[in-house]
Design a protein around this motif. Sequence first.
Motif, PDB file in Angstrom:
ATOM      1  N   ARG A 280       0.828  -1.214   0.000  1.00  0.00           N
ATOM      2  CA  ARG A 280       0.000   0.000   0.000  1.00  0.00           C
ATOM      3  C   ARG A 280       0.858   1.258   0.000  1.00  0.00           C
ATOM      4  O   ARG A 280       0.635   2.185  -0.778  1.00  0.00           O
ATOM      5  CB  ARG A 280      -0.913   0.000   1.230  1.00  0.00           C
ATOM      6  N   ASP A 281       1.862   1.284   0.880  1.00  0.00           N
ATOM      7  CA  ASP A 281       2.699   2.471   0.990  1.00  0.00           C
ATOM      8  C   ASP A 281       3.570   2.683  -0.235  1.00  0.00           C
ATOM      9  O   ASP A 281       4.063   3.791  -0.467  1.00  0.00           O
ATOM     10  CB  ASP A 281       3.576   2.385   2.247  1.00  0.00           C
ATOM     11  N   GLN A 282       3.779   1.622  -1.017  1.00  0.00           N
ATOM     12  CA  GLN A 282       4.546   1.744  -2.259  1.00  0.00           C
ATOM     13  C   GLN A 282       3.640   1.951  -3.476  1.00  0.00           C
ATOM     14  O   GLN A 282       4.126   2.028  -4.607  1.00  0.00           O
ATOM     15  CB  GLN A 282       5.394   0.492  -2.466  1.00  0.00           C
ATOM     16  N   GLY A 283       2.332   2.042  -3.224  1.00  0.00           N
ATOM     17  CA  GLY A 283       1.398   2.276  -4.310  1.00  0.00           C
ATOM     18  C   GLY A 283       1.227   1.100  -5.248  1.00  0.00           C
ATOM     19  O   GLY A 283       0.859   1.274  -6.421  1.00  0.00           O
ATOM     20  N   ALA A 284       1.467  -0.120  -4.775  1.00  0.00           N
ATOM     21  CA  ALA A 284       1.377  -1.309  -5.617  1.00  0.00           C
ATOM     22  C   ALA A 284      -0.086  -1.634  -5.924  1.00  0.00           C
ATOM     23  O   ALA A 284      -0.936  -1.616  -5.024  1.00  0.00           O
ATOM     24  CB  ALA A 284       2.039  -2.496  -4.938  1.00  0.00           C
ATOM     25  N   PRO A 285      -0.414  -1.951  -7.182  1.00  0.00           N
ATOM     26  CA  PRO A 285      -1.814  -2.204  -7.551  1.00  0.00           C
ATOM     27  C   PRO A 285      -2.415  -3.454  -6.911  1.00  0.00           C
ATOM     28  O   PRO A 285      -3.629  -3.566  -6.790  1.00  0.00           O
ATOM     29  CB  PRO A 285      -1.751  -2.347  -9.082  1.00  0.00           C
ATOM     30  N   GLN A 286      -1.558  -4.414  -6.496  1.00  0.00           N
ATOM     31  CA  GLN A 286      -2.082  -5.657  -5.914  1.00  0.00           C
ATOM     32  C   GLN A 286      -2.354  -5.548  -4.417  1.00  0.00           C
ATOM     33  O   GLN A 286      -2.716  -6.541  -3.776  1.00  0.00           O
ATOM     34  CB  GLN A 286      -1.116  -6.823  -6.176  1.00  0.00           C
ATOM     35  N   ALA A 287      -2.188  -4.359  -3.846  1.00  0.00           N
ATOM     36  CA  ALA A 287      -2.363  -4.195  -2.393  1.00  0.00           C
ATOM     37  C   ALA A 287      -3.761  -4.614  -1.942  1.00  0.00           C
ATOM     38  O   ALA A 287      -3.917  -5.284  -0.918  1.00  0.00           O
ATOM     39  CB  ALA A 287      -2.079  -2.753  -1.985  1.00  0.00           C
ATOM     40  N   GLY A 288      -4.783  -4.224  -2.693  1.00  0.00           N
ATOM     41  CA  GLY A 288      -6.153  -4.571  -2.308  1.00  0.00           C
ATOM     42  C   GLY A 288      -6.389  -6.066  -2.277  1.00  0.00           C
ATOM     43  O   GLY A 288      -7.028  -6.587  -1.360  1.00  0.00           O
ATOM     44  N   LYS A 289      -5.869  -6.773  -3.261  1.00  0.00           N
ATOM     45  CA  LYS A 289      -6.009  -8.222  -3.319  1.00  0.00           C
ATOM     46  C   LYS A 289      -5.300  -8.875  -2.133  1.00  0.00           C
ATOM     47  O   LYS A 289      -5.830  -9.803  -1.504  1.00  0.00           O
ATOM     48  CB  LYS A 289      -5.433  -8.748  -4.628  1.00  0.00           C
ATOM     49  N   VAL A 290      -4.104  -8.380  -1.815  1.00  0.00           N
ATOM     50  CA  VAL A 290      -3.339  -8.928  -0.698  1.00  0.00           C
ATOM     51  C   VAL A 290      -4.065  -8.676   0.623  1.00  0.00           C
ATOM     52  O   VAL A 290      -4.091  -9.537   1.501  1.00  0.00           O
ATOM     53  CB  VAL A 290      -1.917  -8.335  -0.671  1.00  0.00           C
TER      54      VAL A 290
END
Length: 281
Positions: free
Chosen positions: A118-128
């Motif tokens: 999340r803090d790195q703005g990764a698109p897969q954060a929500g899935k994780v």
Amino acid sequence: MKSAFIFTISIILLSGCSSRSSEFPYSTSPEALKEFNKGWVQIMDEGRYGAAEDSYRKAVNLDPNFLVGKSVLARLTLNLEERIAFERELFERKNEVEGDERLILEVYRALVRYTNLRDQGAPQAGKVLNEAMQTAEKNLGSVVHKYPKETYLKAEYVEFLHSRYGPRKALDSLNALSLPEQQKNPFLIGVAATMQAELDQFDGALEKAKELEQVVNDPEQPKPYAVYAYIYLQMGNLELAKTNADKANELDPLNLDASRLKERIDVLLSQKVVDSTEIDQ
């Protein structure tokens, strides 16, 4: 209220609350466990995030192999680089932890991974995050039923239910799971108050908040102020919400619950001023 996600031997940490000990058989030294449990009380019951971080650091310094302790510290630190290093270590050493303790580590490691993404703005954060929530419900559900006197893991389990299913199911689960001696636990009282507020049960929520204030019995602890702030926010009383959020933030600027509430309330108050100005024009 989402609290930063935001945690054996029986050790009585502080007087005045009968459920401040743990029965979970963590694989660490008594000295490290004492600091670990102290951190639970500070962050959950008192809302003192800064003090809790110090206690968790002491725990892992006393026992560098206490991986669950490191996972809790990793969830708390605001230093992204440090958190990434913790995530890497927890992944590389996860097989060193076995049994029920492994279940806890899996949950916390997943949450650390989510926070980093999340803090790195990764698109897969929500899935994780969704996967972490499912793991938390399964693993912590198993642990809290096996160790019913484990107050703080039980508290986190209820918060995960709250995040996934809303306040009604979480409040019902809290009432069903709480042992008589846990019903005076400050964190559990605060959780009940905030969930009642979300259900528009404001009289009951304020009664719970007053009970929390009496149990804590210390005007220098931010927890009751943060709970009052949340209730008044749900009631639409922004002025009282701001007064309490500001006080909680003043007592501990690292308290994520209070700081996030303060930001949210300030935005709403600013918007209220703008709307009022537009009407006057």
